[in-house]
Design an enzyme around this catalytic site. Structure first.
Site, PDB file in Angstrom:
ATOM      1  N   CYS A   1       0.805  -1.223   0.000  1.00 40.24           N
ATOM      2  CA  CYS A   1       0.000   0.000   0.000  1.00 40.24           C
ATOM      3  C   CYS A   1       0.839   1.275   0.000  1.00 40.24           C
ATOM      4  O   CYS A   1       0.310   2.358  -0.292  1.00 40.24           O
ATOM      5  CB  CYS A   1      -0.952   0.002   1.188  1.00 40.24           C
ATOM      6  SG  CYS A   1      -2.047  -1.440   1.226  1.00 40.24           S
TER       7      CYS A   1
ATOM      8  N   HIS B   1      -3.201   7.020   2.374  1.00 42.57           N
ATOM      9  CA  HIS B   1      -3.642   5.735   1.834  1.00 42.57           C
ATOM     10  C   HIS B   1      -5.064   5.467   2.305  1.00 42.57           C
ATOM     11  O   HIS B   1      -5.401   5.666   3.474  1.00 42.57           O
ATOM     12  CB  HIS B   1      -2.694   4.628   2.300  1.00 42.57           C
ATOM     13  CG  HIS B   1      -3.217   3.256   2.061  1.00 42.57           C
ATOM     14  ND1 HIS B   1      -3.694   2.841   0.843  1.00 42.57           N
ATOM     15  CD2 HIS B   1      -3.354   2.188   2.901  1.00 42.57           C
ATOM     16  CE1 HIS B   1      -4.091   1.583   0.923  1.00 42.57           C
ATOM     17  NE2 HIS B   1      -3.900   1.171   2.161  1.00 42.57           N
TER      18      HIS B   1
ATOM     19  N   ASN C   1     -10.134  -0.306  -0.149  1.00 45.85           N
ATOM     20  CA  ASN C   1      -8.674  -0.250  -0.110  1.00 45.85           C
ATOM     21  C   ASN C   1      -8.134  -0.831  -1.418  1.00 45.85           C
ATOM     22  O   ASN C   1      -8.232  -2.030  -1.659  1.00 45.85           O
ATOM     23  CB  ASN C   1      -8.164  -1.056   1.081  1.00 45.85           C
ATOM     24  CG  ASN C   1      -6.659  -1.007   1.248  1.00 45.85           C
ATOM     25  OD1 ASN C   1      -5.931  -0.607   0.347  1.00 45.85           O
ATOM     26  ND2 ASN C   1      -6.177  -1.437   2.407  1.00 45.85           N
TER      27      ASN C   1
END
Length: 321
Positions: free
Chosen positions: A115, A248, A278
Site C-alpha cells: 500500500c 492511503h 482499499n
C-alpha cells in the site's frame, strides 16, 4: 537545479460499483452496517477474470498522458507499483510500456511495497529525474487485490477493491516533489501478508491475504503521523501550509485518527475509501486524480501524500502541485 513536477494525473476503476449489500447477496457473511461502522467502506470495484493490473494501468496511464499534454513515446521511464502483477515476469511495467506503444528503450520496472507502493515509486522516479538521466516518467499504482482475497473471511474480503491511478512526472525548473521519506521494518510482516508462493506449478503456503486488523490500525496511525511530520520538517514547512492531505485509503478510522494526530481538519483530507475500498498501491493516485479533476487540488496547492502497507513499509511526500 532540476526538479520533478506532476504534469498530469489519471485513474481507472473497473466495472460498476459493488456495494456491501451486493456482497451480502453474493453470500458474504456481512452487512452494510457492519462494514460501514468499522471501515467507512460502502462500495468497491472488482475486475473481471480476464482483466489484469496492466489493463487497469493502461487506461489510467492514457488519461494521465493526455492530461500532461505529451505523447507516450516521450515517456522515458515507466514505474508500476503493484502487489498483484499480471505475471511472475515480465514486469507489469514492461507490459504497460508495450501496450502504450513506447519503443524508446527507456527503463520499465515494478516496485513492490504494497500500500506504500505509489509513494515508493514516485520517490524513485523523482530521483531519476533530478539526476538528469530522465526527463519524463510515468508512475502508476495498479492492483487487482480481488485475486488474493479469501471470500470466506469477512474480516478482509470486504475491505479491498481493484483499480489504477497514474501520474506523469516531468523535469522542471520549479520545485514539485519538495521532500520525501521512505521506511520499512520487516519484523512486522506477519500482521499483514500473503504467506504463499509458487513452486513446481503448485501453490506453496497460503495464497490469500491475511491481516491482524487491530495491530495494523495501531501501527498505521503512528507511522503515518510520524512520516508526515518528517517530510514537513525536511522542507522546513508547517502543517498549516498544507492545503490537502491524501493518505492511503484503507479505513476511515485510520484516516481520521491520522488527521487528528497531525492537527489537520478533515475538510482538507481527500477521501475515497467509501467508494473505492482499499485499492492498495492504487489508492493514493486514485484519490489524487479525483481531487484534481473535480477542482479541489489546483496549481499552487501544497499536498502531502502518505501510505503504509505490508512489509511493513511506509512513506510520504510533500508536493507543491
Amino acid at each position: 537545479m532540476i526538479y520533478a513536477r506532476i504534469a498530469g494525473t489519471g485513474s481507472y476503476l473497473p466495472g460498476e460499483p459493488v456495494s456491501n449489500d451486493d456482497l451480502v447477496r453474493r453470500g458474504i457473511d456481512t452487512s452494510d452496517e457492519w462494514v460501514m461502522t468499522r471501515t467507512g467502506i460502502r462500495s468497491r470495484h472488482l475486475a473481471t477474470a480476464e482483466v489484469g493490473s496492466s489493463d487497469l494501468a493502461l487506461i489510467a496511464s492514457e488519461r494521465a498522458i493526455e492530461a500532461a499534454g505529451c505523447e507516450p513515446d516521450e515517456i522515458d521511464l515507466v514505474i508500476v507499483a503493484t502487489s498483484t502483477p499480471d505475471y511472475i515476469f515480465p514486469s507489469t511495467a514492461a507490459l504497460l510500456q508495450s501496450k502504450l506503444g513506447i519503443r524508446n528503450g527507456g527503463p520499465a520496472f515494478d516496485v513492490q511495497a504494497v500500500c506504500s507502493g505509489f509513494v515508493y515509486a514516485l520517490t524513485v522516479a523523482e530521483k531519476f529525474i533530478r539526476s538528469g538521466s530522465h526527463k519524463r516518467a510515468l508512475v502508476v499504482g495498479a492492483e487487482v487485490f480481488s485475486r488474493i482475497l479469501d471470500w470466506s473471511d469477512r474480516g478482509t474480503c470486504v475491505l479491498f477493491g481493484d483499480g489504477a491511478g497514474a501520474v506523469v512526472l516531468e523535469a522542471s525548473e520549479q520545485p514539485g516533489i519538495v521532500a520525501s521519506a521512505l521506511h520499512a521494518d520487516g519484523s512486522h510482516h506477519p500482521i499483514l501478508c500473503v504467506p504463499g508462493g509458487i513452486a513446481s506449478g503448485q501453490v506453496i503456503g497460503d495464497p490469500f491475504l491475511r491481516m491482524d486488523g487491530q495491530a495494523v490500525f495501531k501501527f498505521a496511525v503512528k507511522v503515518l503521523g510520524d512520516v508526515a511530520h518528517e517530510v514537513l520538517d525536511m522542507a522546513g514547512a508547517e502543517v498549516a501550509s498544507v492545503d490537502w492531505l491524501i493518505p492511503h485509503q484503507a479505513n476511515i478510522r485510520i484516516i481520521q485518527s491520522t488527521a487528528k494526530r497531525l492537527g489537520i481538519s478533515m475538510d482538507k483530507v481527500i477521501t475515497t475509501v467509501e467508494r473505492h475500498g482499499n485499492t492498495s498501491a492504487a489508492s493514493i493516485p486514485l484519490a489524487l486524480d479525483l481531487a484534481v479533476r473535480d477542482g479541489r487540488i489546483q496549481r499552487g496547492h501544497r499536498v502531502v501524500i502518505e501510505g503504509v502497507g505490508g512489509g511493513f513499509t511506509w512513506g510520504a511526500a510533500l508536493i507543491d502541485f
